[in-house]
Design an enzyme around this catalytic site. Structure first.
Site, short mmCIF file in Angstrom:
data_model
loop_
_atom_site.label_atom_id
_atom_site.label_comp_id
_atom_site.label_asym_id
_atom_site.label_seq_id
_atom_site.Cartn_x
_atom_site.Cartn_y
_atom_site.Cartn_z
N PRO A 165 -4.56 -3.70 0.20
CA PRO A 165 -3.23 -3.72 0.83
C PRO A 165 -2.93 -2.38 1.52
O PRO A 165 -3.11 -1.33 0.92
CB PRO A 165 -2.30 -3.95 -0.35
N GLN B 98 0.88 -9.11 -0.84
CA GLN B 98 1.30 -8.18 -1.88
C GLN B 98 2.82 -8.06 -1.89
O GLN B 98 3.44 -7.69 -0.88
CB GLN B 98 0.70 -6.79 -1.67
N TYR C 163 6.52 2.31 -7.86
CA TYR C 163 7.53 1.35 -7.41
C TYR C 163 8.17 0.64 -8.61
O TYR C 163 7.87 0.94 -9.74
CB TYR C 163 6.93 0.40 -6.37
N SER D 286 -12.24 4.62 -2.71
CA SER D 286 -13.40 5.40 -2.27
C SER D 286 -14.72 4.66 -2.46
O SER D 286 -15.74 5.30 -2.69
CB SER D 286 -13.46 6.73 -3.03
N GLY E 94 -9.93 -0.06 1.61
CA GLY E 94 -8.72 0.21 2.38
C GLY E 94 -9.07 0.83 3.72
O GLY E 94 -9.29 0.13 4.72
C1 LIG Z 1 -2.35 3.52 5.49
C2 LIG Z 1 -2.35 3.12 4.02
C3 LIG Z 1 -1.35 2.31 3.52
C4 LIG Z 1 -1.38 1.87 2.18
N1 LIG Z 1 -0.41 1.00 1.74
C5 LIG Z 1 -0.54 0.42 0.52
C6 LIG Z 1 0.33 -0.66 0.13
O1 LIG Z 1 1.20 -1.14 0.88
N2 LIG Z 1 0.14 -1.18 -1.12
C7 LIG Z 1 -0.81 -0.70 -1.97
O2 LIG Z 1 -0.94 -1.21 -3.08
N3 LIG Z 1 -1.65 0.31 -1.61
C8 LIG Z 1 -1.56 0.84 -0.38
N4 LIG Z 1 -2.46 1.81 0.01
C9 LIG Z 1 -3.58 2.18 -0.86
C10 LIG Z 1 -4.84 1.36 -0.52
O3 LIG Z 1 -4.67 -0.01 -0.85
C11 LIG Z 1 -6.08 1.88 -1.30
O4 LIG Z 1 -5.78 1.84 -2.68
C12 LIG Z 1 -6.47 3.30 -0.91
O5 LIG Z 1 -6.54 3.44 0.50
C13 LIG Z 1 -7.81 3.70 -1.53
O6 LIG Z 1 -8.83 2.82 -1.11
P1 LIG Z 1 -9.92 3.30 0.01
O7 LIG Z 1 -10.59 4.52 -0.56
O8 LIG Z 1 -10.86 2.14 0.16
O9 LIG Z 1 -9.14 3.60 1.25
C14 LIG Z 1 -2.42 2.29 1.33
C15 LIG Z 1 -3.40 3.14 1.83
C16 LIG Z 1 -3.41 3.54 3.15
C17 LIG Z 1 -4.53 4.41 3.68
#
Ligand SMILES: Cc1cc2nc3c(=O)[nH]c(=O)nc-3n(C[C@H](O)[C@H](O)[C@H](O)COP(=O)(O)O)c2cc1C
Length: 348
Positions: A23, A98, A180, A288, A309
Site C-alpha cells: 500500500p 487498505q 494510526y 526492503s 513498495g
Molecule cells: C510513497 C509511499 C507511501 C506509503 N503509503 C503507505 C500507506 O498508505 N499505507 C501503508 O500501510 N504503508 C505505506 N507505505 C509503506 C509501504 O507500504 C512499505 O511498507 C514501505 O515502502 C517499505 O517497503 P519497500 O521497501 O518495498 O518500499 C508507503 C510507502 C511509500 C514509499
C-alpha cells in the site's frame, strides 16, 4: 519449493504470483477525495502483481489524515474506486483496499471543515505533516472518543468494507500500524483510557478486534487482511511492550481465519518475522525486499508472499522485470506525493 512466481491463495483471494504491491499513499485523489481515470491507469499499469494493496483509504471523514487522500464513503468515491478495480480486473489482477483511519495523525487543513480529530486519549502527537493550505503544520490535538464515537467508528469500518466490495475490490486490509487509530488504541503511550477500551492489554486490543469483526461480517474473513509492524515508532507511537501486545493480538485473531497477516519486518526491538510465525494463516512480509531475499524468505517458509513498495512505483511491470533479471529503475522522490501524472503514470 515455491518462488515469487508461483500462485498463492490468500484466504478467498487467488493470486497469480506472490509479488504483492504494498500500500502506498500517493496523494492524487480529486477534490471529492475520489479516484479518477488517472488513478485507474496507475493501478491498471501494475495489475501484473499477484495482488495490489491500495493506498490507505479513509472509512469516515474524521479518519482522513493526509492531503489529497481518497475515501470510501461517498457515492463519488465508490464510483472512483470502481474505475480502479475494473482497470485492475480487466488485466487479470487482484486488488484489496487498505482501510486507514488516521486518528490523531492529521491536520484540519487536510480534511472537511466539519470533521473532527478523534483518538483514544487527548494526547497530541509530536511532529508535523504536509498540507496544501499551510505547508508543514503540527498534528492536531485530538479529542478523546466517547463510547458512542468508538462504536460509530467500528461501524464505519464495516460500511467502508461493504463499499469497497461494492466498488469491486477483492478484499480489504486493516491498516494497524504506523501510528494510526488502531495502533493508537493498542499502544500504552497513546491509550490512557480507563474504560473497556483502555487500561488492560485485553481492553487495548478490543477496538482492533471489534473493527476486524465488523470487517469480516461485511466481507467474510477470507477477504480481510491486517497489516502490522510491532515496535514501529512512526508518528510518535510508543508502547511499553509491543511484543506482548502483538503476540496477544495474533493469538486473538488466529481463530478468525483472516485472509492474511501483512508484516513490515525491520523495526528496532521486536523480531517481527519471528513473531509472525505464531499466525496460523498466510503471511506477507514487507520492507526492503528484492528478488533474491524475497525468494529466500518464501523458500524458508517464512512468507507465503512478499510485498514490494518503492520498487512498484518506478517499475509497473515488476514481476516481468524480476523474471527477466532486469535492472530496476529508482523512483523519483520529488514526485511521490504531488498531484498530476508526473512520477505517477509515466514510468515504463
Ligand atoms: C510513497 C509511499 C507511501 C506509503 N503509503 C503507505 C500507506 O498508505 N499505507 C501503508 O500501510 N504503508 C505505506 N507505505 C509503506 C509501504 O507500504 C512499505 O511498507 C514501505 O515502502 C517499505 O517497503 P519497500 O521497501 O518495498 O518500499 C508507503 C510507502 C511509500 C514509499
Amino acid at each position: 519449493m515455491p518462488t515469487l512466481f508461483d500462485p498463492v491463495t490468500l484466504g478467498d483471494i487467488r493470486c497469480a504470483n506472490r509479488i504483492i504491491m504494498a500500500p502506498m499513499t500517493r496523494s492524487r485523489a480529486n477534490e471529492e477525495d475520489a479516484p479518477t481515470e488517472m488513478n485507474a491507469l496507475y493501478y491498471g499499469q501494475r495489475a501484473s502483481a499477484g495482488m495490489i494493496i491500495t493506498e490507505g483509504v479513509y472509512p469516515n471523514f474524521d479518519g482522513k489524515g493526509y492531503v489529497r487522500t481518497p475515501g470510501i464513503v461517498t457515492e463519488a468515491q465508490i464510483a472512483g474506486w470502481k474505475l480502479v478495480a475494473d482497470a485492475v480486473h480487466a488485466k487479470g489482477g487482484k486488488i484489496v483496499m487498505q482501510i486507514m483511519h488516521c486518528g490523531r495523525i492529521t491536520s484540519r487543513h487536510n480534511k472537511p471543515e466539519d470533521s473532527r480529530t478523534l483518538a483514544p486519549s487527548t494526547i497530541q502527537a509530536k511532529g508535523e505533516m504536509m498540507t496544501d493550505a499551510a505547508g508543514m503544520v503540527a498534528f492536531e490535538v485530538p479529542e478523546a472518543m466517547t463510547m458512542a464515537e468508538i462504536k460509530q467508528s467500528i461501524a464505519d469500518y464495516g460500511q467502508a468494507t461493504k463499499n469497497a466490495l461494492a466498488a469491486g475490490c477483492d478484499g480489504v486490509e486493516l491498516h494497524c500500524t504506523s501510528g494510526y487509530l488502531p495502533a493508537q488504541f493498542l499502544s500504552t503511550g497513546t491509550n490512557q483510557r480507563d474504560d473497556d477500551y483502555g487500561g488492560s492489554l485485553d481492553n487495548r486490543l478490543r477496538f482492533v478486534i471489534e473493527v476486524l469483526n465488523a470487517m469480516t461480517e461485511a466481507a467474510g474473513a477470507g477477504r480481510v487482511g491486517i497489516r502490522i509492524c510491532p515496535g514501529n515508532p512512526f508518528n510518535d507511537l510508543s508502547d511499553e511492550n509491543p511484543e506482548e501486545t502483538f503476540r496477544a493480538l495474533i493469538d486473538r485473531i488466529n481463530p478468525m481465519g483472516l485472509a492474511y497477516l501483512h508484516v513490515i519486518r525491520a523495526k528496532a526491538g521486536v523480531d517481527n518475522i519471528e513473531l509472525s510465525k505464531s499466525f496460523d494463516g498466510p503471511v506477507i512480509l514487507n520492507e526492503s525486499y528484492v528478488l533474491d531475499n524475497g525468494n529466500r524468505a518464501i523458500a524458508k517458509g517464512l512468507a507465503d508472499a512478499i510485498s514490494f513498495g518503492k520498487p512498484f512505483i518506478a517499475n509497473p511491470d515488476l514481476p516481468e522485470k524480476f523474471r527477466a533479471g532486469a535492472e530496476l529503475k529508482a523512483p523519483d522522490f520529488a514526485t511521490m506525493y504531488v498531484p498530476g501524472p508526473k512520477g505517477y503514470v509515466d514510468y515504463d
